[in-house]
Design an enzyme around this catalytic site. Structure first.
Site, PDB file in Angstrom:
ATOM      1  N   GLU A   1     -21.416   0.105  -9.409  1.00  0.00           N
ATOM      2  CA  GLU A   1     -21.444  -1.246  -9.019  1.00  0.00           C
ATOM      3  C   GLU A   1     -20.698  -2.142  -9.599  1.00  0.00           C
ATOM      4  OE1 GLU A   1     -24.169   0.344  -9.339  1.00  0.00           O
ATOM      5  OE2 GLU A   1     -25.234   0.624  -7.136  1.00  0.00           O
TER       6      GLU A   1
ATOM      7  N   PHE B   1     -40.854  -1.099  -5.556  1.00  0.00           N
ATOM      8  CA  PHE B   1     -39.816  -0.119  -5.982  1.00  0.00           C
ATOM      9  C   PHE B   1     -38.475  -0.758  -5.870  1.00  0.00           C
ATOM     10  CE2 PHE B   1     -36.873   3.521  -5.107  1.00  0.00           C
ATOM     11  CZ  PHE B   1     -36.814   3.800  -6.523  1.00  0.00           C
ATOM     12  N   GLN B   2     -37.736  -0.830  -6.903  1.00  0.00           N
ATOM     13  CA  GLN B   2     -36.384  -1.430  -7.020  1.00  0.00           C
ATOM     14  C   GLN B   2     -36.326  -2.718  -6.656  1.00  0.00           C
ATOM     15  OE1 GLN B   2     -33.721   1.383  -4.982  1.00  0.00           O
ATOM     16  NE2 GLN B   2     -33.375   2.368  -6.766  1.00  0.00           N
TER      17      GLN B   2
ATOM     18  N   LYS C   1     -34.787  -6.530   3.299  1.00  0.00           N
ATOM     19  CA  LYS C   1     -34.940  -5.239   4.109  1.00  0.00           C
ATOM     20  C   LYS C   1     -35.225  -5.602   5.442  1.00  0.00           C
ATOM     21  CE  LYS C   1     -34.994  -0.407   4.045  1.00  0.00           C
ATOM     22  NZ  LYS C   1     -35.209   0.822   3.156  1.00  0.00           N
TER      23      LYS C   1
ATOM     24  N   MET D   1      -8.850  -4.444 -31.227  1.00  0.00           N
ATOM     25  CA  MET D   1      -9.028  -5.715 -31.567  1.00  0.00           C
ATOM     26  C   MET D   1     -10.243  -6.152 -32.593  1.00  0.00           C
ATOM     27  SD  MET D   1      -7.671  -8.833 -31.027  1.00  0.00           S
ATOM     28  CE  MET D   1      -6.994  -9.246 -29.646  1.00  0.00           C
TER      29      MET D   1
HETATM   30  C1  LIG Z   1     -18.017  -5.248 -22.612  1.00  0.00           C
HETATM   31  C2  LIG Z   1     -17.401  -5.750 -23.588  1.00  0.00           C
HETATM   32  N1  LIG Z   1     -18.154  -5.106 -24.891  1.00  0.00           N
HETATM   33  C3  LIG Z   1     -17.514  -5.551 -26.216  1.00  0.00           C
HETATM   34  C4  LIG Z   1     -16.440  -6.192 -26.396  1.00  0.00           C
HETATM   35  C5  LIG Z   1     -15.848  -6.804 -27.540  1.00  0.00           C
HETATM   36  N2  LIG Z   1     -14.383  -6.132 -27.694  1.00  0.00           N
HETATM   37  C6  LIG Z   1     -13.446  -6.858 -27.570  1.00  0.00           C
HETATM   38  S1  LIG Z   1     -12.016  -6.257 -27.832  1.00  0.00           S
HETATM   39  C7  LIG Z   1     -12.765  -4.829 -28.169  1.00  0.00           C
HETATM   40  C8  LIG Z   1     -11.846  -3.705 -28.456  1.00  0.00           C
HETATM   41  C9  LIG Z   1     -11.192  -3.189 -27.376  1.00  0.00           C
HETATM   42  O1  LIG Z   1     -10.504  -2.054 -27.689  1.00  0.00           O
HETATM   43  P1  LIG Z   1      -9.632  -0.919 -26.835  1.00  0.00           P
HETATM   44  O2  LIG Z   1     -10.119  -0.945 -25.334  1.00  0.00           O
HETATM   45  O3  LIG Z   1      -9.327   0.444 -27.167  1.00  0.00           O
HETATM   46  O4  LIG Z   1      -8.333  -1.837 -26.730  1.00  0.00           O
HETATM   47  P2  LIG Z   1      -7.503  -2.300 -27.980  1.00  0.00           P
HETATM   48  O5  LIG Z   1      -8.050  -3.629 -28.470  1.00  0.00           O
HETATM   49  O6  LIG Z   1      -7.147  -1.121 -28.827  1.00  0.00           O
HETATM   50  O7  LIG Z   1      -5.940  -2.665 -27.258  1.00  0.00           O
HETATM   51  C10 LIG Z   1     -14.102  -4.815 -28.029  1.00  0.00           C
HETATM   52  C11 LIG Z   1     -14.960  -3.807 -28.366  1.00  0.00           C
HETATM   53  C12 LIG Z   1     -15.931  -6.751 -24.839  1.00  0.00           C
HETATM   54  N3  LIG Z   1     -14.844  -7.739 -25.089  1.00  0.00           N
HETATM   55  N4  LIG Z   1     -16.514  -6.238 -23.829  1.00  0.00           N
END
Ligand SMILES: Cc1ncc(C[n+]2csc(CCOP(=O)(O)OP(=O)(O)O)c2C)c(N)n1
Lengths: 565, 188
Positions: A51, A113-114, A163, A476
């Site tokens: 989803e 349920f659900q 429903k 990042m």
């Molecule tokens: C759902 C979610 N979980 C955690 C984060 C924190 N977060 C931001 S950037 C990042 C790393 C992303 O890594 P990657 O997808 O390999 O991309 P890159 O930065 O290497 O280009 C994380 C864990 C987020 N933004 N969203």
């Protein structure tokens, strides 16, 4: 003639001109899924693999088309899986209608349920939501949902349908909603405020336009361009405002904020007047607010009155749709040439180019950089390209370096920064704009958050071009660890699968690029391929995005490289 | 500088709206001092009266956010000087203790309170007034041992001749108002 609530759901969506429902079935929404068979030739359902994939696809569709995206899920887990996307759409003002099934009304509140209180859960992240318990309410609720989602400052709306209401009979009359007494999507414009703003602008020596997504949402790109060109004022964008003005426009100074440009940040604290157009002074844009543009007078053009004075107090606020207010302002501003002031930006740009951009775009080091991949994409794509990104370093590189010339050609999760957004959003964008070349730029982390949607791409035969920038890190986060946590790389290294084999399993062609000599050929091959394609590029592992306004720093303290130890 | 503000919000009477409104306070970490919901002078329109102790700046932002809710017609806020307001308090005191005292009557008279119910075991006293006034009576009655005490949320009207909302509604033109009635009828 009486029809069922389920038929009414579909007929209402058809009345609203819905092309696609992105969704996933389950017990509490089964009557609607059953009725779908009857209307297959009028409305198409796309089965995603999760989803979250459905709602991000609906977002991608909405962002690329400017129309309302529609997604559907069952009660309980189906509905809760939508929540991340709803929150993302809320903060990025994306028009969505989400329809969820709910347990039968006699069971409401009994832990059936659900059963999940979806109206309760989604309340803080929807523009409006409503629980339908009677079938007669369905056309009315859906009409209202579309009206609210798409007018004023757009946003997600959720309709939860019990429903029994899906089974129940009703007489179907559809009437589009165009008025709700308690809801004023377009405020009356205060002309005095417009003339006051024009006066301030005409008096300014160093005016500066900061523009955001409000222009895109208001379809006011032309009006904005006219304003910029007549006033001669340099302009810079927030990440979601990016496509409001051609990247190559001589008065487009670049991106604002944490990983924005050098000049655009520094000169924020040097201008004398800020004209903020459809933007909301997000903290990623302002840096330390206490030291943000205190010298400047602020003119704020904004449709949402709750945004006015929320973060930055406006000296003059023009409350209204920028589609209407911009031409009024353009009429009153004097034609000017601010070339000396623009030259100040260009001087700083030279520094950034030399210290950052050239090294990233034309690297001399061995490893491939993200920026050079984007440069090649820019060179090889035409102006019908739509870039979609996930979240992370690659997102910032893409925002900084992707060339955008057409409207709605850059789709990214701005306010929420939702990893996993990219792949399904790119798919949705392709469904909304099949004639465009949709290129996803994604990291190895984010791709794996919604990688199951490769199945959706396979089944729908959507020709999404996936550029995986693989640095084997949660890049990042690793960058922040390097800069602010003494290079302690806690839990950011990732062991990855063989992505090419994985794509192959989904019937998607792919290629892995390990070194620079093969890069251009790889991009060309991907673009030449008629179907979906995964281009994996091995990226320099410890590359960083710069410039950067570190957290807590002022925009004027934007740095070009890590501090020397 | 914080001050007491009374927020009034006028809305269509819809399920869940109270929840939507309180979420705005929760998100901003603003404590609701008291909250009352009732019908307003205009038929079919509910009025929320919410008291907070906050800076004007924060109150203004919260009010704008309330105003933005789809079902809210209009929201306002007022410092105490702009409104006439009242609260009601009930005190349950052992009848025996009251009878033993010889200044009960003067306490009741002095505080403009009244007795609602007298039973052999307890007596219920009622007082309307501002918070400090009902609190003062509470302190005095503690000597008799107050068994139960409860105070309502604030209700308030502005010092203007008409409800602010009335002016607002007048601004919506006739035609649109008709449209609403139609819409309302089709939706019922
Ligand atoms: C759902 C979610 N979980 C955690 C984060 C924190 N977060 C931001 S950037 C990042 C790393 C992303 O890594 P990657 O997808 O390999 O991309 P890159 O930065 O290497 O280009 C994380 C864990 C987020 N933004 N969203």
């Amino acid at each position: 003639m009486k029809i069922t609530g389920s038929q009414a759901v579909l007929l209402s969506l058809i009345e609203e001109g819905t092309e696609f429902i992105f969704g996933y079935p389950g017990g509490a929404i089964m009557p609607v899924y059953d009725a779908m068979m009857q209307y297959q030739d009028q409305i198409k359902h796309i089965l995603t693999r999760h989803e979250q994939g459905a709602i991000h696809a609906a977002q991608g569709y909405a962002r690329v088309t400017g129309r309302v995206g529609v997604c559907m899920a069952t009660s309980g887990p189906g509905a809760t899986n939508l929540i991340t996307g709803i929150a993302d759409a809320m903060i990025d003002s994306t028009p969505l209608v989400c329809i969820t099934g709910q347990v039968g009304s006699p069971l409401l509140g009994t832990d059936a349920f659900q059963e999940t209180d979806v109206v309760g859960i989604s309340m803080p992240v929807t523009k409006w939501n409503y629980l339908v318990t009677k079938s007669e309410e369905i056309p009315w609720a859906i009409a209202k949902a579309f009206y609210i989602a798409s007018t004023g400052r757009p946003g997600p709306v959720l309709i939860d349908i019990a429903k029994d209401a899906q089974f129940g009979p009703l007489d179907f009359h559809y009437k589009k909603c165009s008025y709700i007494r308690s809801y004023v999507p377009k405020p009356t414009i205060n002309e005095e405020a417009v003339s006051e703003a024009a006066k301030l602008i005409n008096e300014s020596k160093k005016p500066y336009i900061l523009f955001g997504q409000g222009i895109v949402l208001g379809n006011a790109e032309e009006e904005f361009k006219a304003f910029v060109e007549k006033s001669g004022i340099p302009a810079a964008w927030t990440i979601l405002g990016v496509t409001a003005l051609d990247t190559n426009h001589p008065l487009n100074m670049g991106m604002l904020g944490m990983h924005g440009n050098y000049s655009t940040n520094i000169l924020t604290n040097d201008c004398d007047t800020i004209i903020a157009v459809g933007m909301r002074f997000d903290d990623r844009v302002t840096g330390d607010l206490k030291r943000y543009a205190n010298q400047a007078r602020i003119i704020h053009l904004e449709i949402d009155s709750a945004e006015i004075n929320k973060i930055k107090k406006a000296d003059v606020a023009i409350h209204g749709d920028v589609k209407d207010t911009l031409p009024m302002l353009t009429k009153l501003v004097e034609k000017r040439d601010h070339s000396a002031w623009v030259a100040k930006f260009r001087e700083l740009d030279k520094i950034e180019k030399e210290k950052v951009i050239d090294l990233e775009m034309y690297p001399t080091k061995e490893g491939i950089t993200m920026a050079e991949v984007i440069r090649i994409l820019n060179e090889k794509t035409k102006d019908n390209v739509v870039y979609v990104t996930d979240v992370g370093q690659h997102q910032m590189f893409a925002s900084r370096y992707c060339k955008r010339q057409s409207r709605r050609s850059f789709i990214t999760s701005g306010g929420l920064g939702t990893m996993g957004f990219g792949l399904p959003a790119a798919f949705g964008a392709k469904m909304g704009a099949p004639e465009k070349e949709v290129v996803l730029i994604v990291g190895d982390g984010g791709l794996q958050m919604t990688i199951q949607e490769l199945g959706t791409i396979m089944q729908s035969e959507a020709a999404v071009k996936i550029v995986l920038l693989n640095n084997k890190y949660l890049g990042m986060v690793r960058q922040w660890q390097q800069l602010f946590f003494d290079s302690r790389y806690s839990q950011t290294y990732m062991m990855n699968p063989d992505f090419i084999k994985l794509a192959e399993a989904f019937g998607i062609k792919g290629k892995k690029i390990l070194d620079r000599p093969n890069l251009v050929g790889g991009v060309e091959e991907m673009l030449a391929h008629s179907g979906a394609y995964l281009l994996e590029v091995s990226i320099e592992k410890e590359d960083n995005v710069f410039p950067m306004v570190p957290t807590g720093a002022s925009v004027a303290e934007v740095i070009l490289e890590p501090a020397k130890k | 500088m914080t001050n007491t503000y009374t927020i009034t919000a006028f809305s269509e009477n819809h399920i869940g709206l109270l929840n939507r409104i309180t979420i705005i306070f929760t998100r901003r970490n603003v404590n609701i001092h008291s909250l009352t919901v009732s019908e307003s002078a205009i038929r079919g329109i509910s009025k929320f009266t919410i008291v907070v102790i906050e800076t004007q700046e924060k109150v203004e932002k919260v009010v704008k956010q309330i105003d933005k809710l789809v079902e809210v017609l209009k929201a306002f806020y007022h410092p105490n000087e702009e409104i006439v307001y009242q609260e009601i308090a009930l005190y349950k005191v052992p009848t025996e203790a009251l009878l033993a005292s010889n200044n009960l009557e003067s306490i009741i008279r002095k505080h403009n309170a009244r007795i609602l119910e007298v039973m052999p075991e307890y007596t219920v006293i009622e007082k309307t007034g501002h918070c400090e006034e009902t609190q003062e009576l509470f302190e005095i009655l503690t000597e008799f041992g107050v068994r139960q005490f409860t105070r309502s949320g604030r209700v308030a009207v502005t010092r203007l001749s008409e409800e602010l909302l009335t002016n607002y509604l007048k601004e919506l033109d006739e035609k649109e108002l008709q449209l609403v009635t139609q819409l309302h009828e089709t939706s019922q």
